[in-house]
Design an enzyme around this catalytic site. Sequence first.
Site, PDB file in Angstrom:
ATOM      1  N   GLY A   1       0.821  -1.205   0.000  1.00 38.01           N
ATOM      2  CA  GLY A   1       0.000   0.000   0.000  1.00 38.01           C
ATOM      3  C   GLY A   1       0.851   1.250   0.000  1.00 38.01           C
ATOM      4  N   SER A   2       0.341   2.295   0.635  1.00 37.49           N
ATOM      5  CA  SER A   2       0.911   3.635   0.468  1.00 37.49           C
ATOM      6  C   SER A   2       2.295   3.845   1.051  1.00 37.49           C
ATOM      7  CB  SER A   2      -0.047   4.679   1.052  1.00 37.49           C
ATOM      8  OG  SER A   2      -1.242   4.715   0.300  1.00 37.49           O
ATOM      9  N   THR A   3       2.787   2.934   1.915  1.00 33.26           N
ATOM     10  CA  THR A   3       4.170   3.089   2.372  1.00 33.26           C
ATOM     11  C   THR A   3       5.130   2.964   1.187  1.00 33.26           C
ATOM     12  OG1 THR A   3       4.275   0.732   2.944  1.00 33.26           O
ATOM     13  CG2 THR A   3       3.748   2.276   4.722  1.00 33.26           C
ATOM     14  N   ALA A   4       4.679   2.299   0.105  1.00 31.12           N
ATOM     15  CA  ALA A   4       5.517   2.145  -1.090  1.00 31.12           C
ATOM     16  C   ALA A   4       5.634   3.440  -1.886  1.00 31.12           C
ATOM     17  CB  ALA A   4       4.959   1.035  -1.981  1.00 31.12           C
ATOM     18  N   LYS A   5       4.768   4.424  -1.596  1.00 32.47           N
ATOM     19  CA  LYS A   5       4.835   5.693  -2.328  1.00 32.47           C
ATOM     20  C   LYS A   5       6.162   6.411  -2.119  1.00 32.47           C
ATOM     21  CE  LYS A   5      -0.168   6.418  -2.303  1.00 32.47           C
ATOM     22  NZ  LYS A   5      -1.308   7.027  -1.614  1.00 32.47           N
TER      23      LYS A   5
END
Length: 535
Positions: free
Chosen positions: A242-246
């Site tokens: 999810g968004s931690t990969a952004k």
Amino acid sequence: MDAYDITADPTMFTREQLKVGDGPEQAAALLAPILGVDQEDLVAKLRPENEELRYVRLARSRTPQVWNQIKDLKTALAKKAESDRSTVNVLAGVFADPSSKRVYPNGTLAAGVLGWVNSEGEGSGGLERKLDKTLAGKDGKIRYAQSGGLRVPTVGSTETPAVPGSDVELTIDRDIQWAAQHAISEQVKKSAADGGYVIVQDTRTGEILAMANSPGFDPGDLAHADPEALGNAALQDAFEPGSTAKVMSMAAVLEENVATPLTRVTVPNRLHRGDRLFKDDVDHPTWYLTLNGVLAKSSNIGTILATGQLGENQAESNRVLHSYLRKFGIGAYSGLGFPGETKGILAPPDQWSTSQQYTIPFGQGVSVNALQAASVFSTIANGGVRIEPTLVRGTKGPDGRFTPAPKPEKTRVVSEKTAKTLAQMLESVVDDEEGTGTKARIPGYRVAGKTGTANRVDPATGKYKGYTSSFAGFAPADQPRVTVYCAIQNATKGSYFGGQICGPIYKQVMEFALKTLQVPPTGAAPADIPVTFTP
């Protein structure tokens, strides 16, 4: 520690030997409560089908206290039999073979990392398995002649002495491990979740200070362990981050010089790409965000728009983004060589589906393990250099000499300038009121972090069900020392948003780690980068 295998000679329990027909039953009734085994199983061993069998093992690795209890009972029966001819010593055929037993004084603490040994004393999980030869050493050998069961003293013999094993020193900090394990266990229970993990890493050395799993197990009591909890889920579970990969998408955008933290990004409520409409976590009017604001508010649409600038077309943008994901360690083993570790799933860019081209930038359609996710943030914290994570600090041989583990491999992923800029942007996630990670604030410290709430693939069905909630970050943001990553799988009670249930875990564990390592606040003012702009 010293232990005994409790054994017996079944021929000494026959009617002919004891003059009674129920000798095995009497012996089993006395031994079962002491050994903690089933009485009927003992009877079967003491009355084997093969009547000539002279050796059976009744129980393995019992403490000296257990053998002393049996020995005292055996002695008491023998004395009674001497004075009373009607009494039979039904334990005369019970003996003990000296052995050893692996003991885990801290119970469940770091069980997923340590692993366990099997009934033969061989490492069968975790570091016990990986380092079994180092820990066990080598058996010795002796060769001699014998006659009539006795050694012949006049014939020469050859002997190869045993080589003791080495002690292994881990990078795990026991106190930080306890804090991480306690925090994640409490939250998993509170959220009625399937499980969760916490990784704590020294950003400067790559050393893993804690690797906690919930649920866990006691390696000293495998008989009562949940089979599904065995192993090390933090390394063995593959999940969409999810968004931690952004943070990786933003690193690519900054490193390729296609945008700056102040670049203006107009974010509509819906974005049509490929064969579907993309949206953010919440419905909203058109947002006017800086690139910094895209990260702070965790906008999927803003991330798609930003990464779309990495190449002249979408295919080229995919290739560029893929190259950065690989440099961050995604889709590859961590280097620990840990049994059962997954390298996650990262398809080649020319195999990304129509939707993956736009979901991978915000952490869906790609899978990682918890250590990979933590290592990404440690790389940013370490000035853009990825240090291969380590669990073993070194070994101490039989001679007492300490041998440090080989130095971990280092790889430059992004420039120091990009890493520093990204660290400042990650501060906005926590520090700015518009950010999604306000629950991770730590009074007195500058904190960099990122929330994540991803659709979760159910391992049982292969279909999306529930969410992976996460939070990742490091502190102090301007002079990083510690990275903490937390993820919870399938929270079914209360909130499932990463900032809400993992942000507090991050704060709790990070505060403890900073205090344990005596890391002072820097005292510097946080970077104040705008989140929005006026059109």
